[in-house]
Write a protein that holds these residues in place. Structure first.
Motif, PDB file in Angstrom:
ATOM      1  N   SER A 156      33.956  42.273  51.901  1.00  0.00           N
ATOM      2  CA  SER A 156      33.569  43.087  50.754  1.00  0.00           C
ATOM      3  C   SER A 156      34.391  42.720  49.522  1.00  0.00           C
ATOM      4  O   SER A 156      33.854  42.593  48.409  1.00  0.00           O
ATOM      5  N   PHE A 157      35.702  42.548  49.714  1.00  0.00           N
ATOM      6  CA  PHE A 157      36.576  42.172  48.609  1.00  0.00           C
ATOM      7  C   PHE A 157      36.143  40.834  48.005  1.00  0.00           C
ATOM      8  O   PHE A 157      36.090  40.674  46.782  1.00  0.00           O
ATOM      9  N   ALA A 158      35.831  39.877  48.860  1.00  0.00           N
ATOM     10  CA  ALA A 158      35.406  38.560  48.376  1.00  0.00           C
ATOM     11  C   ALA A 158      34.112  38.641  47.571  1.00  0.00           C
ATOM     12  O   ALA A 158      33.936  37.914  46.586  1.00  0.00           O
ATOM     13  N   ASP A 159      33.213  39.537  47.972  1.00  0.00           N
ATOM     14  CA  ASP A 159      31.919  39.652  47.297  1.00  0.00           C
ATOM     15  C   ASP A 159      32.046  40.148  45.859  1.00  0.00           C
ATOM     16  O   ASP A 159      31.209  39.821  45.012  1.00  0.00           O
ATOM     17  N   ILE A 160      33.082  40.962  45.575  1.00  0.00           N
ATOM     18  CA  ILE A 160      33.161  41.595  44.251  1.00  0.00           C
ATOM     19  C   ILE A 160      34.418  41.220  43.475  1.00  0.00           C
ATOM     20  O   ILE A 160      34.630  41.719  42.369  1.00  0.00           O
ATOM     21  N   LYS A 161      35.253  40.334  43.999  1.00  0.00           N
ATOM     22  CA  LYS A 161      36.540  40.060  43.370  1.00  0.00           C
ATOM     23  C   LYS A 161      36.397  39.617  41.920  1.00  0.00           C
ATOM     24  O   LYS A 161      37.236  39.949  41.067  1.00  0.00           O
ATOM     25  N   ASN A 162      35.332  38.891  41.598  1.00  0.00           N
ATOM     26  CA  ASN A 162      35.170  38.411  40.227  1.00  0.00           C
ATOM     27  C   ASN A 162      34.867  39.525  39.238  1.00  0.00           C
ATOM     28  O   ASN A 162      34.902  39.313  38.026  1.00  0.00           O
ATOM     29  N   GLU A 163      34.573  40.733  39.740  1.00  0.00           N
ATOM     30  CA  GLU A 163      34.331  41.873  38.863  1.00  0.00           C
ATOM     31  C   GLU A 163      35.579  42.717  38.649  1.00  0.00           C
ATOM     32  O   GLU A 163      35.569  43.658  37.838  1.00  0.00           O
ATOM     33  N   LEU A 164      36.651  42.412  39.354  1.00  0.00           N
ATOM     34  CA  LEU A 164      37.830  43.264  39.354  1.00  0.00           C
ATOM     35  C   LEU A 164      38.906  42.750  38.411  1.00  0.00           C
ATOM     36  O   LEU A 164      39.060  41.545  38.212  1.00  0.00           O
ATOM     37  N   GLU A 165      39.654  43.689  37.838  1.00  0.00           N
ATOM     38  CA  GLU A 165      40.850  43.362  37.083  1.00  0.00           C
ATOM     39  C   GLU A 165      42.048  43.491  38.011  1.00  0.00           C
ATOM     40  O   GLU A 165      42.030  44.290  38.951  1.00  0.00           O
ATOM     41  N   SER A 166      43.103  42.723  37.745  1.00  0.00           N
ATOM     42  CA  SER A 166      44.273  42.770  38.614  1.00  0.00           C
ATOM     43  C   SER A 166      45.540  42.953  37.793  1.00  0.00           C
ATOM     44  O   SER A 166      45.640  42.510  36.646  1.00  0.00           O
ATOM     45  N   GLU A 167      46.520  43.607  38.412  1.00  0.00           N
ATOM     46  CA  GLU A 167      47.804  43.841  37.762  1.00  0.00           C
ATOM     47  C   GLU A 167      48.868  43.987  38.842  1.00  0.00           C
ATOM     48  O   GLU A 167      48.663  44.677  39.840  1.00  0.00           O
ATOM     49  N   GLU A 168      50.004  43.341  38.647  1.00  0.00           N
ATOM     50  CA  GLU A 168      51.099  43.467  39.596  1.00  0.00           C
ATOM     51  C   GLU A 168      51.791  44.798  39.403  1.00  0.00           C
ATOM     52  O   GLU A 168      52.034  45.241  38.277  1.00  0.00           O
ATOM     53  N   SER A 169      52.117  45.443  40.536  1.00  0.00           N
ATOM     54  CA  SER A 169      52.820  46.723  40.504  1.00  0.00           C
ATOM     55  C   SER A 169      53.798  46.745  41.667  1.00  0.00           C
ATOM     56  O   SER A 169      53.397  46.940  42.820  1.00  0.00           O
ATOM     57  N   GLY A 170      55.073  46.535  41.369  1.00  0.00           N
ATOM     58  CA  GLY A 170      56.065  46.464  42.433  1.00  0.00           C
ATOM     59  C   GLY A 170      55.769  45.307  43.365  1.00  0.00           C
ATOM     60  O   GLY A 170      55.637  44.161  42.932  1.00  0.00           O
ATOM     61  N   ASP A 171      55.656  45.609  44.664  1.00  0.00           N
ATOM     62  CA  ASP A 171      55.402  44.561  45.646  1.00  0.00           C
ATOM     63  C   ASP A 171      53.923  44.422  45.972  1.00  0.00           C
ATOM     64  O   ASP A 171      53.556  43.848  46.994  1.00  0.00           O
ATOM     65  N   GLN A 172      53.057  44.950  45.099  1.00  0.00           N
ATOM     66  CA  GLN A 172      51.616  44.884  45.312  1.00  0.00           C
ATOM     67  C   GLN A 172      50.902  44.268  44.109  1.00  0.00           C
ATOM     68  O   GLN A 172      51.416  44.260  42.988  1.00  0.00           O
ATOM     69  N   VAL A 173      49.718  43.763  44.388  1.00  0.00           N
ATOM     70  CA  VAL A 173      48.764  43.419  43.334  1.00  0.00           C
ATOM     71  C   VAL A 173      47.631  44.434  43.440  1.00  0.00           C
ATOM     72  O   VAL A 173      47.034  44.593  44.513  1.00  0.00           O
TER      73      VAL A 173
END
Length: 259
Positions: A156-173
Motif C-alpha cells: 500500500s505504501f509503495a502504491d501511494i508514496k509519490n503522493e506523500l510528503e516526508s519530513e524527518e522527526s527524531g529517529d523517524q521519517v
C-alpha cells in the motif's frame, strides 16, 4: 450471524465475530451466513494475495531500503484499531492484536478485545467461539485470517508514496497527506479490506501519517482517517496500525485444549 456489510472482508467470518457489535441497529447490518462471509474474504484476499514485494520496481532510495529490509523480517507483532461508518449509521469497530511468524505456511496468533480468537500453526487453524476451540483448517487458510500484514502495508505504501510528503522527526521519517485523493482512499479501503460498495470518492478528505524508522527502514505505524459524502449520505473510515517486536516473537503454539 449478523455482520456489518462494510466490514465483511476485514477478517474471516470467525474473526469478525469478535469485533461485531451485537446490538447494532437492524438497518445498519445485514444477515450473512458464515459461508458467504468467507467467500467475501476470499475475494478480497485474491485482489492483493498474488502481489509480491519483489515485483515492485523503483528507483526511490527510501522505498528500496524498506523493500530490502522487509526481506529480513521473519516475525512481528501488530495491532489494528479500525472504525467504519456509512450513511449516518452506527460506527462499527474492530480491534485486533496479532503475533505473526513467517513460514510455509506462516503461523499466527490473533486476539480481539483481549481474548484469544484464532491460532494457526503448520496449516492447522483453531478458532475460539467463546466456549470451545473449533478446527477451521479446512475452511480457511492463514492468508485469509488477517489482511493488514506487514507485507500488505508495504504494498500500500509503495502504491501511494509519490503522493506523500516526508519530513524527518527524531529517529523517524514521517510521510503525510492531507486533502483529497480517491487513490489514497481506495488504497486503504483495500488494505483494511473494508467494503463500502459503490460510493462517490471524488470529494473525500484524507488525513494520513506513516512513520518509518530512519535507521532501520521499517514501517512502524500507520494512522489514517477519511471522511466523505455522496448522494446517499456521509461515510468515514479510520484505521490505526502499529508494527512492533520485529524478529522478536516467541514460538506460536496451538491452544493447550487441542494439543
Amino acid at each position: 450471524m449478523k455482520v456489518p456489510k462494510y466490514l465483511l472482508a476485514t477478517l474471516t467470518a470467525t474473526a469478525i465475530l469478535a469485533g461485531c457489535q451485537e446490538d447494532a441497529p437492524q438497518d445498519d447490518i445485514e444477515e450473512t451466513s458464515d459461508e458467504e462471509a468467507v467467500e467475501t474474504t476470499e475475494t478480497a484476499t485474491v485482489e492483493t494475495g498474488g502481489r509480491q514485494l519483489s515485483e515492485i520496481e523503483t528507483d526511490d532510495a527510501s522505498l528500496s531500503a524498506i523493500l530490502e529490509q522487509a526481506e529480513t523480517i521473519e516475525s512481528y507483532e501488530a495491532s489494528l484499531d479500525l472504525t467504519a461508518a456509512v450513511d449516518g449509521g452506527q460506527p462499527e469497530t474492530l480491534e485486533a492484536e496479532v503475533r505473526f511468524k513467517d513460514g510455509e505456511p506462516p503461523s499466527l496468533h490473533l486476539m480481539s478485545e483481549g481474548e484469544d480468537r484464532t491460532i494457526s500453526k503448520d496449516g492447522t487453524t483453531f478458532y475460539n467461539n467463546g466456549t470451545d476451540w473449533i478446527d477451521i483448517s479446512d475452511s480457511v487458510n492463514v492468508d485469509q485470517l488477517y489482511h493488514v500484514t506487514y507485507r500488505n502495508a508495504i504494498l500500500s505504501f509503495a502504491d501511494i508514496k509519490n503522493e506523500l510528503e516526508s519530513e524527518e522527526s527524531g529517529d523517524q521519517v514521517i510521510y503525510t497527506l492531507e486533502g483529497q485523493s480517491d487513490e489514497v482512499f481506495e488504497t486503504f479501503e483495500e488494505l483494511f479490506a473494508v467494503e463500502f460498495g459503490n460510493i462517490d470518492t471524488s470529494e473525500i478528505e484524507n488525513d494520513l501519517e506513516i512513520a518509518v524508522g530512519k535507521e532501520d527502514s521499517l514501517i512502524q505505524s500507520i494512522n489514517y482517517d477519511a471522511q466523505g459524502e455522496d448522494t446517499e449520505g456521509a461515510y468515514e473510515l479510520s484505521g490505526e496500525v502499529e508494527f512492533t517486536s520485529f524478529n522478536d516473537v516467541d514460538e506460536i503454539e496451538l491452544p493447550e485444549a487441542v494439543q
